[in-house]
Write a protein that holds these residues in place. Structure first.
Motif, mmCIF file in Angstrom:
data_model
loop_
_atom_site.group_PDB
_atom_site.id
_atom_site.type_symbol
_atom_site.label_atom_id
_atom_site.label_comp_id
_atom_site.label_asym_id
_atom_site.label_seq_id
_atom_site.Cartn_x
_atom_site.Cartn_y
_atom_site.Cartn_z
ATOM 1 N N TYR B 18 0.782 -1.299 0.060
ATOM 2 C CA TYR B 18 0.121 -0.037 0.194
ATOM 3 C C TYR B 18 0.947 1.161 0.046
ATOM 4 N N ILE B 19 1.845 1.209 0.646
ATOM 5 C CA ILE B 19 2.717 2.285 0.957
ATOM 6 C C ILE B 19 3.263 2.668 -0.491
ATOM 7 N N LEU B 22 0.623 4.075 -2.883
ATOM 8 C CA LEU B 22 0.100 5.186 -2.610
ATOM 9 C C LEU B 22 0.963 6.344 -2.405
ATOM 10 N N ILE B 23 2.256 6.245 -2.016
ATOM 11 C CA ILE B 23 2.966 7.152 -1.803
ATOM 12 C C ILE B 23 4.135 7.182 -2.550
ATOM 13 N N LEU B 24 4.977 6.233 -2.791
ATOM 14 C CA LEU B 24 6.271 6.213 -3.303
ATOM 15 C C LEU B 24 5.804 6.559 -5.051
ATOM 16 N N ARG B 25 5.042 5.836 -5.518
ATOM 17 C CA ARG B 25 4.614 6.181 -7.068
ATOM 18 C C ARG B 25 4.522 7.315 -7.376
ATOM 19 N N PRO B 26 3.270 8.056 -6.764
ATOM 20 C CA PRO B 26 3.118 9.319 -6.870
ATOM 21 C C PRO B 26 4.237 10.237 -6.837
ATOM 22 N N ILE B 27 5.061 10.016 -5.854
ATOM 23 C CA ILE B 27 6.186 11.006 -5.656
ATOM 24 C C ILE B 27 7.210 10.768 -6.672
ATOM 25 N N SER B 31 8.451 13.865 -9.169
ATOM 26 C CA SER B 31 9.758 14.300 -8.930
ATOM 27 C C SER B 31 10.307 14.042 -10.604
#
Lengths: 446, 1368
Positions: B18-19, B22-27, B31
């Protein structure tokens, strides 16, 4: 004509060195410093301001611990050279705000620029800050006023009177304030140095006041200024008409700065002048009229056995109680064979220090401040290394005193008003008129 | 556990997934996009935006140094060309590369700076061609760094090229720094300097006048000889520039050019341009610089070029000086100094001009700049040199400004001013006498200031202020600063030698001896010795104290020598003198040669007085002396040894002749030197106290300084004499100057007339020191012609004034001169140059001779009469200079003489050159006798008088007062204020000297020289004489003028006038009275001559007096009478010269006159004073035998003699004799007796004396003296009971204390015994009849204070205030 000019630090380092004529050898600074440092001629401890080594004449003045030196090979007027050296120091101070080794080192290019304009090929061109302003282009790097040594002569204005801006006296004449806008203000200081000698029975043997009215103007546009002094001021002891009045101020003699016009001086004792930039003495005066000395000193030496004695020093301040004297130092040479001294201060003494200087056999008593009308006593017990013979009073003393009393002058000479002639009604610059009395040679014999 | 864990991870999405989701991919996605955008921007920035100025502005990139590409710029081509020239100039093998260049000039002192220098170079290069904004600030920083290295001493000359290149900028600050740099290195690197010429020349044409000026200054400061050709053009246009700044710089530039290459400067005709500018420029600084430059140029040119010399003269011409004076206010203070210095050289044509200039300059005295004030004072002093009275007023006028300057500046400035004040005080101490308090030292002053002040205090001491000054000096003697303490003790001694109130001072000096500080004792000993040499009468007081000093406590050679001298001289008064000397001989090794020499002499003297006691010491001393290594000591010992071997009694006459008191100690500086220093007022000569030729370097001294002098010398001389004088002088002055300076050391006390022997002297009298000694030395020479002996004789005789006795006028030496000698100027000059100086000597002229020189012509005629011809003369009062020559009668050998005469000091300086050296001394004697022969001088004077007198009176009366605006304004205010004062005397005292004559004219009725008013004016002169001799002189001159104008014929009036002259000791005036009397056709008589002689003697002019006597002796009508002899006897008695006095007494009796009371008075008092008591007794007995009743003075002297011998018995006898014979016993008489008893501490004797006095019914002064004496004695013995009894007794007889001293003695006695209650009683008692003085109060206060009785102190102070003692 002057061959070289240089400034040496206390340790003998060359801070500034300028050769104008090239007829004196390069090592002159070193020769000079060695000679001054090891001066032992004819029993004199101190080198005179003018001396001759191998045909080269060295002139020097000491300003805030720096040696300002000029050399020449010709037979010049010593007064001219010494005056010039003093004036160069003043011009540099005008530009840098503060004169010390640090500020000169930071601004040496500016100093060189000044020196080039002041002296050309050994001949003096001008020493007026006002005139120099149009020739000199370097901006001074003003060193931080906070780093000032506390013993700077300017510090005498900073204590006690809060309404006085402390930085004013150390402000450069040419540099702009950090705010960019120059503050319009003018300072007039009446500084009096008094010399008093009391006889052993407490009378005044000699007394003299050497006063100067000093001005430092930060006014733009050089407006004319009128300075009014006491109307009952008389000059010269032969002036019979005015000496009859008891309250009048009688000067023995005085001299004036060249910018001062004396047109109406004889009538209403006003001086008019267009103050040039920078600090300058408007008027120097000297008076021997009797005055009330601000301090009385009582010394009592009691022999207690053959190896002991007690010294009791009492000083009483004889000026109004709303006035406070600062940094009072009482010194007294003790007999050569004094081995030890213990001190006993009065009860509740604040800010007082005592010291016995072993090397010079001298007693030192410092007081931070004395307010008018008060009285302070010190008892010192002395122990001698050899038995007393003869009179102890012949071996000790005299007691000398140094002090500064702000907002007080003994001569009663006053600046009645300070008028600035400028048309605009909104123009109202700050005017500071300040009085200071200092001890020059204040001695009580025992 | 294991499977569960794996299944859970694979089957269902874990929290980790999930992490990630939900978080790493958008970041990551975001970037990525941002990186893209950033890359885009970066590209855009790097490629485009960075070069857009606006962007730079916004991002503040301006200050950052950006990279530049010099190759494409025009300036860098210039730079390259420089580099190319640079390397080619400094030799092949120099690469273009910068690093190689840095190794060319490695800094030897600071190798560490090398890396930084090359660093700087690369940075400079980077900036060099840039025109980018902001680059100037960066350059400034770099330049500052370079210059700071330069000042520290790091050699940065290798950056020359880069620096020059960088300075192509409109920024003036940068330019200035660059100029500074270039100026510093151009001289060492002339090749590099060439590089700068180009851009400097271009800058000289810049639009900005500042840049033009700066460039011109740098260009002319390069000091490189091969660049001068580039300098001429810019300088020429600079001098014509319309901006004043550029012109001031250009003027200095022209001077610089002159120093680099004089010919270039002169060829370009710059001096003429400068002169034009000087006369026309509107800017004062330009004028000032022109003046400095031209003075320098013309001074050095004038030795070779006629024209320059003329131009130089033109600078001090009237129109030019007036031009400068009119513009004076425009100059700044330094310019004013320059102008005033020049004005001081100007000699105005008449007195009106003098006063105009002084009036114009008077306000300069109020200037705050000390240099301006001193320069003004110099002008004043120079202008008034020939007007004595105005000159004195100038002193009065400048006093206050100088004192203000001394106290206002820094210690250094006040030192410079104080040195000048010192000089003035030394020249005219009486003017500053009332200002002595200003010369008190302050405790915190530097020692160089204190030293000057002490000397001034010594100089201004006179009758009125000595007490205060000495009191102050004694305070310094206990000073912590040992050098100053010594100095002040010496000052006390000097004052003591000036004879003011010697008594009190001697006591103080003796107190010093008891202070028990080594250095104080040492100094005081030397002083006491000097004092005894001048005033032997004090020996009694001094020796008593000196005897108590242990020689072990005295270590300094000088002091030891002084002590030894006194031991030798007063061996008979000090009981253990031989033993002290003996112990000193035992410790021979410890002492210095100086001490040894004195020791030998002292032991010899002691030996003659007390042979048995000293014999042992003498033997030891001679033995030690003979084996001493020091040549002088050895020689003296040997000399004494042989002398004793030869004959003891003649040895005594050599070693121990009767001493004469020294009248004046030799001055360390001759008057000539002093005058020279004074002429160089406001220069270093004043500070160093030597004339400039003694300290300026010869190599660096221009030849012009001498030509200056000649200019002064020839003014006013007659034209035909001028040329030779000048040329000779120019060649010889330097030699002469040197010879005078060398002579300073050797010129000891040249006899000033005191060695002159009286006529009719009985030469068989063995006491005559001079002749008998000559005889002895002659004998010795015959007996033992060893060289050592003779040198030792010289050595010994040195102290006996034998060096140069003036030739007696009566017996001219046998040298004969050719009366018609001839020598042309050319050969004189040649001979003068060739011959060495044979004799150089200073001689006294006698003031009448000097007075004759008011017209040098008279002297020339007079010398011609003596076969001495004058070839050149010149000078201006008071200094005259003559060149004489003379030829021997029988052979062609010539003598050349240079004679400098100073009429104010009445001294002549002679330099004689002779072809025949052997006769030069004879010639000197001849010359001197001619020069000093007074009758000729009187005749010359008479001639001069006749010419002058008719016009002088008128001129003096008219021209001076008209032009006195100057003093009237500044000096007269005091005079008008006291106009109401009633007596003329008070008025005269108040008036300035110049106004006296006028005041006298207006007060005609009071002092008109009529006989009835004589008494009035006599007392007037007498009283004036004591306070102001100058004024008294003026009064007398005025009277003389009146008498001459009235054609007065009464002889007694003139005679009276002459005797008045004696009061003010003015011989020239007396002489002029005499001549004008002759002019009036009045027959002179002996009595007139007597008055003249009296005047001469009272002014110490012995030779003149003797010559007058000779004239009288040779005449018919006015032969010497009894009074003449009386005059001489009393005159020599005043000099305490017993031998000559006795000779005259003898002469009087031989001439057939009998001795009178007056003679005996003189004889006896003189004998007593020099302690020749036996002779005094002899005369007294003789007088009594002749039946002449003794006068009071005689009795006084006799008693004094008895007292000095401390012969109690005879004193008593004498007093009883007096009382029995009913002589009146005066106070002073009895005082001596009382003093003697007090010293001997004999209370019983005094009591007896008191009884005797009462018995003989003597009252008044004498009785009081005895009473006081008794009290004094008891007080000093601390016998309080007796004191109180005697006080009571005195009071009961209705008498009270006469002097505060006695009261103080009593008070001290009470204090010593701590009897305070009794003291109170005493005071209460005494104060009823006696008013306490201030000093008594002081004593009381001090005593109580010491005792710790503060309330007593307060009450005493209160008493004092109420009694008014504080006020006085």
């Amino acid at each position: 004509m002057i061959s070289q000019f240089f400034v040496l630090s206390q340790r003998g380092d060359n801070i500034v060195f300028r050769d104008y004529r090239g007829d004196v050898q390069k090592g002159s600074a070193e020769i000079f410093f060695r000679k001054v440092k090891f001066w032992k001629d004819d029993g004199e401890e101190e080198a005179p301001p003018v001396f001759n080594v191998d045909g080269v004449n060295y002139f020097h003045v000491k300003v805030v611990g720096l040696l300002f030196v000029a050399t020449t090979r010709v037979n010049m007027s010593p007064s001219l050279v010494l005056e010039l050296l003093q004036r160069i120091a003043r011009v540099i101070k005008d530009y840098l705000g503060i004169l010390n080794e640090d500020s000169i080192r930071k601004n040496f290019v500016l100093v060189y620029e000044l020196l080039d304009e002041v002296i050309d090929f050994g001949y003096v061109q001008t020493t007026s800050t006002e005139v120099l302003k149009s020739y000199v282009f370097n901006e001074p790097i003003v060193i931080d006023a906070a780093r000032l040594q506390p013993l700077n002569p300017a510090s005498m204005f900073m204590q006690g009177t809060k309404r006085m801006p402390g930085t004013a006296v150390t402000k450069s004449v040419v540099a702009n304030d950090p705010g960019g806008r120059k503050r319009e203000e003018i300072f007039v200081d009446i500084i009096e140095k008094i010399s008093v000698t009391f006889s052993s029975s407490g009378y005044i043997l000699t007394s003299e006041i050497d006063g100067t009215i000093q001005m430092k103007s930060y006014l733009s546009g050089n407006p004319e200024i009128r300075l009014a002094l006491n109307e009952d001021l008389a000059i010269g002891t032969s002036d019979y008409r005015s000496s009859s009045g008891s309250g009048s101020v009688i000067l023995d003699d005085c001299n004036f700065h060249e910018s001062v016009r004396l047109d109406s001086f004889d009538i209403d004792r006003t001086l008019s002048l267009v103050p040039p930039d920078g600090e300058f003495p408007v008027m120097n005066y000297r008076m021997t009229q009797e005055f009330k000395p601000p301090f009385r000193i009582n010394t009592l030496i009691e022999e207690a056995g053959s190896l002991r004695a007690e010294v009791i020093l009492k000083i009483s301040a004889e000026f109004p109680s709303n006035i406070t004297a600062n940094t009072i130092i009482v010194q007294m040479p003790l007999p050569k064979y004094t081995a030890r001294a213990t001190f006993e201060l009065e009860a509740g003494a604040v800010g007082q220090t005592t010291d016995f200087k072993e090397s010079t056999k001298r007693l030192e008593w410092g007081l931070k401040k004395i307010s008018g009308g008060s009285e302070h006593t010190l008892r010192a017990k002395l122990t001698f290394s050899q038995e007393l013979h003869g009179n102890i009073t012949k071996e000790a003393g005299p007691v000398s005193l140094t002090f500064t009393i702000p907002m007080y002058n003994v001569s009663k000479l006053q600046v009645k008003y300070l008028q600035i002639a400028k048309k605009s009604s909104s123009y109202n610059p700050y005017r500071w008129v300040r009085y200071v009395t200092q001890a020059n040679s204040y001695v009580a014999r025992i | 556990m294991d499977s569960a864990a794996t299944s859970s991870s694979s089957s269902s999405p874990s929290p980790v997934d999930y992490i990630v989701l939900l978080i790493l991919r958008p970041i990551a996605a975001i970037s990525f996009v941002f990186v893209f955008i950033a890359l885009g921007w970066l590209l855009a920035w790097k490629l485009v935006l960075v070069h857009v100025p606006l962007v730079q502005e916004i991002f503040g990139l301006r200050k950052k140094p950006a990279k530049f590409k010099p190759q494409t710029r025009r300036l860098s081509r210039y730079y390259n060309s420089i580099n190319a020239r640079n390397s080619s100039a400094s030799g092949p093998g120099q690469a273009m590369a910068p690093p190689a260049q840095s190794s060319r000039n490695p800094s030897p002192s600071q190798p560490s700076g090398k890396g930084e220098v090359s660093d700087l170079r690369s940075q400079l290069r980077q900036l060099a061609g840039s025109r980018a904004p902001g680059v100037d600030d960066a350059k400034r920083e770099l330049f500052k760094k370079v210059i700071s290295y330069m000042t520290i001493g790091i050699d940065v000359s290798s950056l020359f090229g880069e620096m020059v290149m960088c300075s192509v900028t409109p920024d003036i600050v940068l330019k200035k720094m660059c100029y500074l740099y270039v100026g510093n290195y151009a001289k060492v690197n002339p090749d590099l300097a060439l590089l700068t010429i180009n851009f400097l020349q271009r800058d000289c044409k810049d639009q900005d006048p500042m840049i033009r000026g700066l460039a011109l200054r740098s260009l002319s400061s390069l000091r490189v000889a091969n660049l001068v050709e580039y300098l001429v053009g810019p300088l020429g246009s600079g001098l014509k520039d319309n901006n004043a700044y550029v012109r001031t710089v250009a003027v200095m530039g022209a001077l610089k050019l002159y120093h680099i290459s004089a010919s270039t400067c002169l060829d370009a005709d710059f001096p003429a341009v400068l002169k034009h500018l000087m006369l026309n420029d509107s800017e004062s600084q330009v004028v000032a610089n022109c003046l400095s430059a031209l003075q320098e140029i013309w001074n050095s040119e004038s030795s070779t070029s006629e024209e320059a010399a003329r131009e130089k003269e033109g600078l001090i011409s009237k129109p030019f000086i007036y031009y400068l004076l009119n513009r004076l206010r425009e100059f700044n203070e330094w310019g004013q100094c320059l102008v005033l210095e020049l004005v001081a050289k100007y000699v105005p044509s008449d007195t009106n001009e003098n006063f105009d200039i002084m009036n114009l300059l008077e306000d300069r005295l109020q200037h705050a700049n000390g240099a301006v004030v001193l320069a003004t004072i110099k002008v004043f002093l120079q202008l008034t040199l020939s007007m004595a009275d105005v000159h004195q007023e100038v002193y009065e006028r400048i006093k206050a400004p100088l004192l203000t300057l001394v106290s206002s500046g820094s210690p250094e400035q006040s030192y410079a001013v104080l040195s000048h004040l010192h000089l003035l005080v030394m020249r005219a101490p009486y003017i500053f006498a009332s200002d002595y308090k200003h010369f008190y030292c302050q405790y915190n002053e530097p020692s160089y200031v204190k030293k000057l002040k002490l000397e001034m205090l010594t100089a201004v001491a006179n009758e009125n202020n000595t007490y205060e000054i000495v009191t102050e000096l004694c305070e310094y003697a206990a000073n912590v600063d040992v050098a100053i303490a010594r100095e002040s003790i010496r000052a006390v001694g000097k004052i003591a030698l000036q004879q003011y109130d010697v008594n009190a001072i001697v006591d103080r000096l003796l107190q010093f001896l008891e202070m028990e500080k080594d250095y104080v004792t040492a100094e005081a000993l030397v002083l006491v010795k000097d004092l005894l040499r001048k005033y032997p009468q004090w020996s009694h007081d001094c020796i008593a104290v000196v005897g108590n000093i242990s020689s072990k406590n005295v270590q300094e050679p000088k002091a030891k020598a002084a002590l030894i001298w006194m031991l030798g001289e007063y061996a008979q008064d000090m009981d253990d003198a031989p033993y002290i000397l003996e112990s000193l001989v035992e410790n021979w090794e410890e002492d210095a040669p100086e001490v040894h020499l004195h020791l030998l002499t002292a032991i010899m003297k002691c030996f003659f007085r007390r042979p048995p006691e000293t014999q042992k010491a003498l033997g030891m001393a001679l033995a030690a002396g003979l084996s001493d290594f020091h040549q002088d000591v050895h020689d003296r010992a040997l000399f004494y040894y042989r002398l004793l071997q030869y004959d003891v009694s003649s040895a005594e006459r050599v070693v121990n002749p009767p001493k004469q008191a020294v009248s004046v100690f030799a001055d360390t500086q001759s008057n000539e030197i002093k005058d020279r220093i004074f002429d160089e007022f406001n220069s270093l000569s004043i500070v160093y106290q030597k004339p400039s030729y003694m300290f300026t370097d010869k190599d660096h001294r221009g030849p012009f300084e001498f030509s200056d002098e000649i200019g002064n010398l020839t003014v006013g001389a007659e034209s035909e004499h001028v040329v030779p004088a000048t040329s000779v002088d120019a060649n010889e002055t330097s030699d002469l100057l040197l010879s005078t300076s060398e002579k300073e050391d050797t010129r000891a006390m040249v006899a000033n007339g005191s060695d002159y022997s009286a006529p009719f002297y009985d030469s068989s009298n063995p006491a005559l020191p001079l002749q008998s000694e000559l005889a002895i030395t002659g004998l010795l020479g015959a007996a033992d012609p060893g060289p050592q002996a003779s040198t030792a004789i010289d050595d010994l005789l040195m102290g006996l004034d034998l060096t140069a006795p003036p030739a007696p006028a009566s017996a001219p030496p046998p040298l004969k001169l050719n009366a018609r000698a001839a020598l042309d100027a050319g050969s004189f000059q040649k001979k003068w140059r060739e011959l060495p100086v044979a004799i150089s000597q200073e001689c006294e002229l006698g003031s009448q001779g000097a007075a004759a020189l008011t017209s040098p012509q008279a002297l020339l005629h007079h010398m011609q009469g003596n076969s001495i011809q004058c070839i050149a003369s010149g000078g201006q009062s008071p200094n005259f200079k003559f060149f004489f020559f003379a030829q021997k009668a029988d052979e062609p050998s010539v003598f050349l003489v240079e004679c400098k005469i100073n009429t104010s000091t009445t001294k002549a300086q002679l330099n004689i050159k002779a072809e025949d050296q052997s006769t030069s001394h004879e010639f000197l004697a001849l010359f001197q006798s001619a020069l000093s022969r007074p009758e000729a001088a009187i005749m010359a004077l008479a001639a001069a008088w006749r010419r002058v007198s008719s016009s002088a009176a008128g001129v003096a009366a008219q021209s001076l007062p008209d032009s006195f605006r100057f003093q009237q304004r500044s000096f007269c205010s005091s005079a008008t204020a006291v106009a109401s004062a009633d007596t003329l005397l008070a008025k005269l005292l108040q008036l300035s000297t110049s106004q006296i004559k006028r005041a006298l004219d207006s007060e005609d009725s009071v002092v008109a020289g009529r006989s009835s008013d004589l008494a009035v004016s006599d007392s007037l002169v007498a009283r004036l004489a004591s306070s102001s001799p100058q004024k008294a002189k003026l009064v007398l001159e005025w009277r003389l003028e009146r008498m001459v104008n009235d054609g007065e014929k009464d002889r007694s009036l003139y005679s009276n006038l002459i005797s008045l002259c004696a009061k003010i000791r003015n011989v020239p005036l007396a002489m002029s009275v005499f001549t004008s009397m002759e002019d009036c056709g009045i027959q002179v008589t002996a009595s007139v001559f007597n008055s003249l002689i009296h005047t001469c003697l009272s002014s110490n002019e012995v030779i003149t007096a003797l010559s007058l006597f000779e004239i009288m002796d040779g005449s018919e009508t006015f032969r010497p009478d009894s009074e003449t002899y009386d005059t001489f006897i009393s005159g020599f008695s005043n000099f305490r010269d017993t031998h000559r006095m006795r000779a005259w007494y003898q002469a009087k009796r031989e001439a057939g006159f009998s001795a009178n009371l007056l003679n005996y008075e003189s004889l006896i008092s003189c004998c007593v004073k020099v302690k020749d008591f036996d002779t005094a007794d002899l005369f007294y007995n003789e007088m009594m035998a002749q039946g002449i009743a003794p006068s009071e003075k005689v009795l006084d002297s006799v008693l004094e003699g008895l007292c000095k011998r401390r012969n109690c018995e005879r004193v008593k006898e004498f007093v009883n004799f007096l009382m029995e014979c009913r002589f009146e016993i005066t106070g002073s008489l009895i005082e001596k007796v009382v003093k003697l008893y007090c010293e001997l501490e004999k209370p019983d004797e005094i009591e007896k004396l008191l009884d005797a006095l009462v018995e003989f019914n003597q009252v008044g002064e004498a009785l009081l003296q005895v009473h006081c004496g008794i009290i004094r004695l008891y007080a000093s013995l601390d016998r309080l009971d007796d004191v109180e009894y005697s006080v009571g007794r005195m009071m009961s007889q209705g008498m009270s204390f006469s002097s505060p001293g006695d009261v103080e003695r009593v008070i001290s006695a009470y204090f010593r015994r701590e009897a305070y209650d009794r003291l109170d009683l005493f005071l209460e008692h005494v104060t009823r009849y006696y008013k306490l003085t201030r000093s008594t109060y002081d004593l009381l206060v001090a005593g109580y204070r010491r005792a710790g009785l503060t309330e007593k102190v307060d009450s005493v102070v209160k008493d004092m205030e109420s009694s008014g003692a504080l006020a006085c």
